[in-house]
Design a protein around this motif. Structure first.
Motif: not given
Length: 459
Positions: A160-161, A164, A167, A170-173, A204, A269, A271-272
């Motif tokens: 969870h770098s 992310n 992107d 698509k993924t999360s930190w 998120s 957390k 998501e973007g």
């Protein structure tokens, strides 16, 4: 106001509208839009201007242009050239010029404020002289949004770098977990200063910060707070944005306090993140005759406007300058407010500071009130303290009054004490007066005593 996402890289593909010359079909200008091949101008015996116009079919926003040389490299790369843009092929605006460029950094990049247009023209005003001919060769021309150069976070869970965050959801930190609340931060390097006007955060399923602030910097050393958010409750997987006055920023930092995810587990957390910038097109005007344009940070009008925080002489401070914002305990306005009880130099004490509250015997304000009879240092005596009462012979105040004629230490006499009455021969005051000619010890001779008359041979 227009909001252009600059945190996500994008390259725009256009078509060749027109070109001044091409050496042959294998070196056509269309090769500029691909990753293979090369555009070569006509090989001529004399130096002449060359150009190529790219049509992007619709208006685009860019903040960088890249020129990649041919396989020959710097030998056929132009030294004198410029970029122009237009929306109608009629009026052209100068975007950037190079004169006597020495191609040390190849590919060649220029970074710009976000600029919107449909047509882009590359004008070569002096082709290189190579193999006994004047001509220029370029491998490709790319224009678009550069995106984020680098992103880092104070901590991150494995997988969870911070990368992310960009992107596109698509993924999360996610930060590392801790047993108690702590501070985490994310720092974004845009690569170059951009006129930022919006920050967007994508939540998120949980862990969205409730208390956070966003800072910007041009040098990664001096930071200015854009805004702060308190007690924010986010829904899961929603986009939240904050519009700001346009401000130049190269670095953006989000600093937030972790939230409780479950008992004794705190973290964050996201998501973007999306970062938007204002387009330069609306303020990009030039003098026409005697018409004076509106002032901007890029060019002078009646005055030249100062950039946010700019203290250069001769520039007018704008109404949205951060120095004119309401001060808080986190960032400065005209002044910076002190937190409750803060004794730091240069901070302004707020009216709500506990040091300004009414003082009591148990809690300090500007002072702490003393209890009745208290003699502790630093405590202020109250108006109803028994030591300030009117003194009497029965009850002390600041002092204790002695009864008439009493001889006692730490006791004061009243004004009607017989010892301060006027002295007479019959009674004492401070002393007792002697009668005329009286020889009694302890009595004071009066001025009319016969023993004080002038002497003569008769007495």
């Amino acid at each position: 106001m227009k909001y252009t996402v600059i945190s996500r890289p994008e390259i725009f593909t256009g078509g060749i509208h027109s070109v001044s010359s091409e050496y042959d079909s294998k070196t056509a200008a269309a090769n500029l839009m691909s990753n293979t091949g090369v555009w070569s101008t006509g090989h001529k015996e004399f130096a002449a201007n060359e150009y190529v116009i790219i049509d992007y079919a619709k208006k685009i926003d860019i903040n960088f242009i890249e020129l990649v040389p041919s396989s020959i490299g710097a030998k056929t790369f132009p030294r004198n050239f410029r970029f122009e843009w237009s929306d109608d092929l009629d009026v052209w605006h100068i975007l950037h010029s190079e004169n006597g460029y020495e191609p040390e950094d190849i590919p060649y990049h220029i970074y710009l404020p976000v600029t919107g247009f449909r047509y882009l023209k590359l004008v070569i005003t002096m082709p290189p002289f190579f193999n006994e001919k004047y001509y220029a060769e370029i491998g490709s021309l790319r224009a678009g949004i550069s995106g984020v150069k680098e992103v880092s976070a104070s901590s991150a869970l494995e997988g969870h770098s911070a990368a992310n965050l960009f992107d596109n959801g698509k993924t999360s930190w996610a930060s590392k977990f801790s047993a108690g609340s702590s501070i985490e931060h994310i720092t974004v390097d845009l690569g170059n200063p951009n006129p930022v006007n919006r920050i967007l955060l994508l939540s998120s399923d949980s862990g969205f910060p409730e208390d956070f602030h966003v800072d910007i910097s041009l040098d990664n050393e001096i930071w200015t707070t854009l805004f702060e958010v308190k007690k924010f409750k986010a829904e899961s997987r929603k986009k939240y944005f904050w519009d700001i006055n346009v401000v130049r920023a190269k670095y953006i930092r989000i600093e937030a306090r972790t939230v409780m995810l479950r008992p004794e587990q705190y973290g964050l957390k996201l998501e973007g993140i999306e970062i938007c910038a204002a387009s330069y097109e609306d303020g990009h005007v030039h003098n026409t005759g005697d018409i004076t344009p509106y002032a901007s940070i890029f060019q002078a009008g009646v005055v030249k406007l100062a950039k946010d925080g700019d203290d250069a002489e001769g520039k007018a401070v704008q109404g949205n300058d951060w120095r004119l914002r309401d001060a808080t305990t986190i960032f400065k306005g005209i002044t910076q407010l002190a937190a409750d009880g803060d004794t730091g130099e240069g901070l302004s004490v707020q009216a709500s500071d506990s040091r300004l509250k009414p003082a009591t015997e148990t809690r300090s304000g500007m002072v702490r009130l003393a209890g009745d009879g208290e003699i502790q240092p630093g405590a202020a005596v109250q108006g109803n303290d028994s030591r300030l009462r009117a003194a009497s012979t029965e009850q002390p105040g600041i002092v204790r009054i002695c009864p008439d004629g009493l001889y006692s230490p730490q006791c004061v006499i009243s004004g009607n004490d017989p010892r301060v009455h006027k002295a007479a021969t019959e009674r004492f005051g401070i002393v007792r007066l002697a009668a005329d000619g009286e020889p009694t010890a302890g009595s004071v001779v009066q001025a009319d005593d016969k023993r004080l008359r002038d002497g003569s041979d008769m007495d």
